[in-house]
Design an enzyme around this catalytic site. Structure first.
Site, PDB file in Angstrom:
ATOM      1  N   ARG A  57      47.327  27.350  38.023  1.00  0.00           N
ATOM      2  CA  ARG A  57      46.524  28.364  38.556  1.00  0.00           C
ATOM      3  C   ARG A  57      46.069  27.927  40.125  1.00  0.00           C
ATOM      4  O   ARG A  57      46.077  26.727  40.524  1.00  0.00           O
ATOM      5  CB  ARG A  57      45.082  28.319  37.579  1.00  0.00           C
ATOM      6  CG  ARG A  57      43.835  29.092  38.290  1.00  0.00           C
ATOM      7  CD  ARG A  57      44.348  30.579  37.750  1.00  0.00           C
ATOM      8  NE  ARG A  57      43.199  31.493  37.797  1.00  0.00           N
ATOM      9  CZ  ARG A  57      43.168  32.721  37.925  1.00  0.00           C
ATOM     10  NH1 ARG A  57      44.377  33.308  38.288  1.00  0.00           N
ATOM     11  NH2 ARG A  57      42.244  33.576  37.994  1.00  0.00           N
ATOM     12  N   THR A  72      49.920  41.603  37.279  1.00  0.00           N
ATOM     13  CA  THR A  72      50.268  40.216  36.540  1.00  0.00           C
ATOM     14  C   THR A  72      51.698  40.376  36.006  1.00  0.00           C
ATOM     15  O   THR A  72      52.145  41.817  35.833  1.00  0.00           O
ATOM     16  CB  THR A  72      49.351  39.574  35.431  1.00  0.00           C
ATOM     17  OG1 THR A  72      48.156  39.409  36.436  1.00  0.00           O
ATOM     18  CG2 THR A  72      49.458  38.388  34.851  1.00  0.00           C
ATOM     19  N   THR A 107      50.858  35.511  38.175  1.00  0.00           N
ATOM     20  CA  THR A 107      50.269  36.569  38.807  1.00  0.00           C
ATOM     21  C   THR A 107      49.915  36.401  40.071  1.00  0.00           C
ATOM     22  O   THR A 107      50.031  35.181  40.846  1.00  0.00           O
ATOM     23  CB  THR A 107      48.683  36.600  38.187  1.00  0.00           C
ATOM     24  OG1 THR A 107      48.124  37.832  38.387  1.00  0.00           O
ATOM     25  CG2 THR A 107      47.928  35.460  38.345  1.00  0.00           C
ATOM     26  N   GLU A 158      47.186  38.361  40.988  1.00  0.00           N
ATOM     27  CA  GLU A 158      45.742  38.917  40.917  1.00  0.00           C
ATOM     28  C   GLU A 158      46.084  40.494  41.191  1.00  0.00           C
ATOM     29  O   GLU A 158      46.411  41.038  40.177  1.00  0.00           O
ATOM     30  CB  GLU A 158      44.483  38.164  41.646  1.00  0.00           C
ATOM     31  CG  GLU A 158      43.265  38.130  40.886  1.00  0.00           C
ATOM     32  CD  GLU A 158      42.421  39.579  40.747  1.00  0.00           C
ATOM     33  OE1 GLU A 158      42.548  40.250  41.916  1.00  0.00           O
ATOM     34  OE2 GLU A 158      42.018  39.752  39.670  1.00  0.00           O
ATOM     35  N   GLU A 205      43.465  35.357  44.568  1.00  0.00           N
ATOM     36  CA  GLU A 205      42.754  34.656  43.229  1.00  0.00           C
ATOM     37  C   GLU A 205      41.350  34.547  43.496  1.00  0.00           C
ATOM     38  O   GLU A 205      40.759  34.178  42.405  1.00  0.00           O
ATOM     39  CB  GLU A 205      43.747  33.473  42.863  1.00  0.00           C
ATOM     40  CG  GLU A 205      43.852  33.630  41.437  1.00  0.00           C
ATOM     41  CD  GLU A 205      44.723  34.705  40.933  1.00  0.00           C
ATOM     42  OE1 GLU A 205      44.227  35.553  40.027  1.00  0.00           O
ATOM     43  OE2 GLU A 205      45.946  34.848  41.188  1.00  0.00           O
ATOM     44  N   SER A 256      41.894  35.790  32.631  1.00  0.00           N
ATOM     45  CA  SER A 256      42.256  36.004  31.207  1.00  0.00           C
ATOM     46  C   SER A 256      43.504  36.289  30.745  1.00  0.00           C
ATOM     47  O   SER A 256      44.011  36.686  29.531  1.00  0.00           O
ATOM     48  CB  SER A 256      41.645  37.704  31.120  1.00  0.00           C
ATOM     49  OG  SER A 256      40.412  37.706  31.536  1.00  0.00           O
ATOM     50  N   GLY A 269      44.466  42.329  33.806  1.00  0.00           N
ATOM     51  CA  GLY A 269      43.352  41.918  34.145  1.00  0.00           C
ATOM     52  C   GLY A 269      42.625  41.442  32.673  1.00  0.00           C
ATOM     53  O   GLY A 269      43.166  40.845  31.851  1.00  0.00           O
TER      54      GLY A 269
END
Length: 600
Positions: free
Chosen positions: A128, A420, A438, A440, A458, A486, A507
């Site tokens: 992330r 994504t 992703t 975002e 992000e 998510s 999302g």
């Protein structure tokens, strides 16, 4: 009341609207044999036809399912040559960043779940993005302390976090790769230099976002040449991206985090006209992929395992499944089945909004949220013997899961919009990979790095507010913190052996898409293509979203009678799923998008 709307052996998108959407998402016109400079194999053409006919793809040894046929072919070539699922992922992601730039790429982040056939262990890797070290709590607030408008924050450098995908690609290969690292970029380099045909989906995304894409000259020059959005079928080249991949192939992912490419990323972010950001070379140099313990929840005879914090995916999917595990939901044509699933989801989302964030920065009751006794207690709120009848819960609130130490949080107020992609892979050794990736929002920050790829937005997954009535929000922005997600890459096991790899974009609706797909296959006996094609019914915060143009619309009256507000709308998932059984592999790809499953 029962509504016989679905056949549990053939749940397909059957209306003219859905068929039109399938046609729009097709990679090439009927009869075409090429996508870009490289002809698709007959197997890929057959896989596209199977997807559109609602039939799963089967294989004996290996399989890959992802969001674009060119990317799937690249992964298939790696697996065919004896590469591992980790090797194939690198090849798939490299191509996706070129042919599906609106969804993922080197400028974004990802979560990966891995089942190791040799050890029987499940591992998760957190790739992330991180917040720059220079951020302040009021990053997304105006001078009056009010939250910025979403796109006012998104478009430009302010929203860009430190990319994690390149580091994750390299870390997965370091741990589990078998093939030569440099060879894994050959397909993507070829497509970037020789050109690929812009797909209908990419062209449509560009046309819808043309105004924002025109904000920055480099982005506009690529997606809107001469001021006109790229049309479907345009042969598009990206030499800068090919050069970046060559550098990665030769020197590793470090070229993204230091040196000329990193300097170009930072300059792009910090000089973004009208909305500069804070990303620095120090942020890039400090970035690390983190191995985290998987979150696993029992559902019937299965263990459903996925990515824990900073993702809310596995916890929220797990809570939904753990709550409905207390009920008979064997009939998907019964509105009460959807009452139970819908209210289980609402309860899970209430906990998500209160408790879930980056656990490196805020204490979280991770174990307590999926404790079977806690989920049984939450299930009691929707049991049929409630004194107020069998309708929808009039309201939901966060529960009180067991903590190892107490902490009070306010409910989160972040907005998470979809763009994504998901990759599922099983290799010949039995290793299983499920990875959601992703940037975002569609096209991320709309900033094109000099290396030929888009940068994420992000940071707008953080809550724009920091407190509510003086109580802090767990998902507020902090230096170095990872925003809540998510994304829910999932591997399902039975008696310790993998039986399903699944995930989706979408999302915060990802959670509902993944939970429904798991239920469709394990509970309702659908094959994986039927499960991926099944019309969506999603409830997050009280309103029941029903997928327009599908049989899901037939539940509107019954769900309204049960007390729900109903919204009929498009629900554009991108599920890619592989089932693993004694008789081989079975793959499915979401007909709402252009991906396929391919195996041998």
């Amino acid at each position: 009341m029962r509504l016989i709307l679905f056949s549990t052996t053939a749940l397909l998108l059957t209306t003219s609207l859905a068929l039109a959407q399938d046609a729009a998402d097709a990679v090439a016109p009927e009869g075409a044999t090429e996508t870009g400079a490289m002809a698709l194999s007959q197997a890929a053409m057959d896989a596209m036809a199977a997807r559109d006919a609602g039939q799963p793809v089967t294989a004996e040894n290996w399989m890959v399912a992802a969001a674009n046929p060119l990317a799937v072919e690249a992964g298939a070539d790696v697996l065919r040559a004896g590469g591992s699922a980790a090797d194939a992922m690198v090849a798939v992601q490299a191509v996706l960043g070129l042919v599906e730039p609106q969804s993922s790429g080197l400028g974004g982040g990802a979560f990966l779940v891995w089942y190791d056939a040799a050890t029987g262990e499940v591992t998760t890797l957190d790739g992330r993005e991180t917040a720059p070290m220079a951020v302040t709590p009021t990053l997304f607030q105006n001078e009056d302390g009010e939250p910025l408008g979403f796109f006012d924050a998104v478009v430009g450098g302010l929203s860009v976090g430190t990319p994690g995908t390149p580091a994750l690609m390299e870390e997965a290969h370091r741990r589990w790769g078998e093939a030569n690292w440099g060879s894994l970029f050959e397909a993507a380099i070829s497509h970037a230099e020789d050109g690929f045909e812009v797909s209908a989906r990419m062209a449509g995304s560009i046309a819808r976002d043309a105004e924002r894409l025109s904000t920055f000259p480099a982005t506009a020059a690529y997606f809107l040449p001469n001021g006109t959005p790229l049309a479907e079928g345009t042969l598009l080249q990206n030499q800068a991206y090919a050069d970046t991949l060559r550098a990665m192939a030769a020197e590793g992912a470090e070229v993204i985090y230091s040196g000329p490419i990193a300097e170009g990323i930072v300059e792009t972010v910090r000089s973004a006209e009208g909305n500069p950001g804070l990303l620095s070379l120090r942020d890039l140099a400090l970035y690390e992929v983190i191995e985290r313990a998987p979150v696993c929840v029992e559902y019937r005879a299965y263990d459903v395992c996925g990515m824990g914090p900073p993702s809310s995916g596995a916890l929220t999917v797990g809570q939904i499944l753990g709550i409905v595990n207390n009920f008979d939901i064997s009939d998907p044509t019964d509105p009460d089945t959807w009452r139970l699933i819908g209210d289980a989801s609402r309860l899970a989302f209430a906990d998500r909004g209160r408790y879930m964030a980056d656990s490196d920065f805020v204490p979280m009751p991770t174990a307590g949220l999926v404790d079977p006794f806690y989920l049984e207690e939450r299930a009691g709120l929707i049991a049929g013997d409630r004194t107020d009848g069998f309708g929808a819960l009039p309201e939901v609130a966060p529960g009180n899961p067991e903590w190892d130490h107490a902490m009070l949080w306010a409910d989160d107020q972040s907005l998470e919009l979809p763009s994504t992609s998901h990759i599922s892979i099983v290799d010949a050794e039995g290793n299983v990979l499920s990875m959601t990736t992703t940037i975002e929002n569609g096209f991320g920050s709309r900033l094109m790095a000099p290396g030929g790829f888009l940068l994420n937005n992000e940071l707008t997954d953080f809550s724009f507010r920091t407190h509510v009535d003086g109580v802090p929000i767990a998902n507020r922005i902090e230096p170095g913190k990872r925003p809540r997600s998510s994304m829910a890459p999932t591997i399902v096991l039975e008696d310790g052996a993998p039986v399903l790899a699944v995930g989706s974009p979408g999302g915060s609706r990802i959670i509902g898409y993944v939970a429904q797909t798991i239920l469709a296959h394990l509970e309702w006996g659908m094959d994986v293509q039927q499960a991926a094609s099944m019309p969506h019914l999603v409830n997050r915060f009280g309103t029941y979203d029903l997928e327009e143009g599908t049989d899901a619309e037939g539940f509107a009256e019954a769900l309204t009678d049960l007390g729900y507000e109903v919204n009929i709308r498009g629900l554009n998932s991108g599920i890619h799923v592989i089932a693993i059984g004694d008789d081989g592999l079975q793959g499915g790809a979401d007909p709402r998008r252009e991906g396929i499953a391919l195996g041998e």
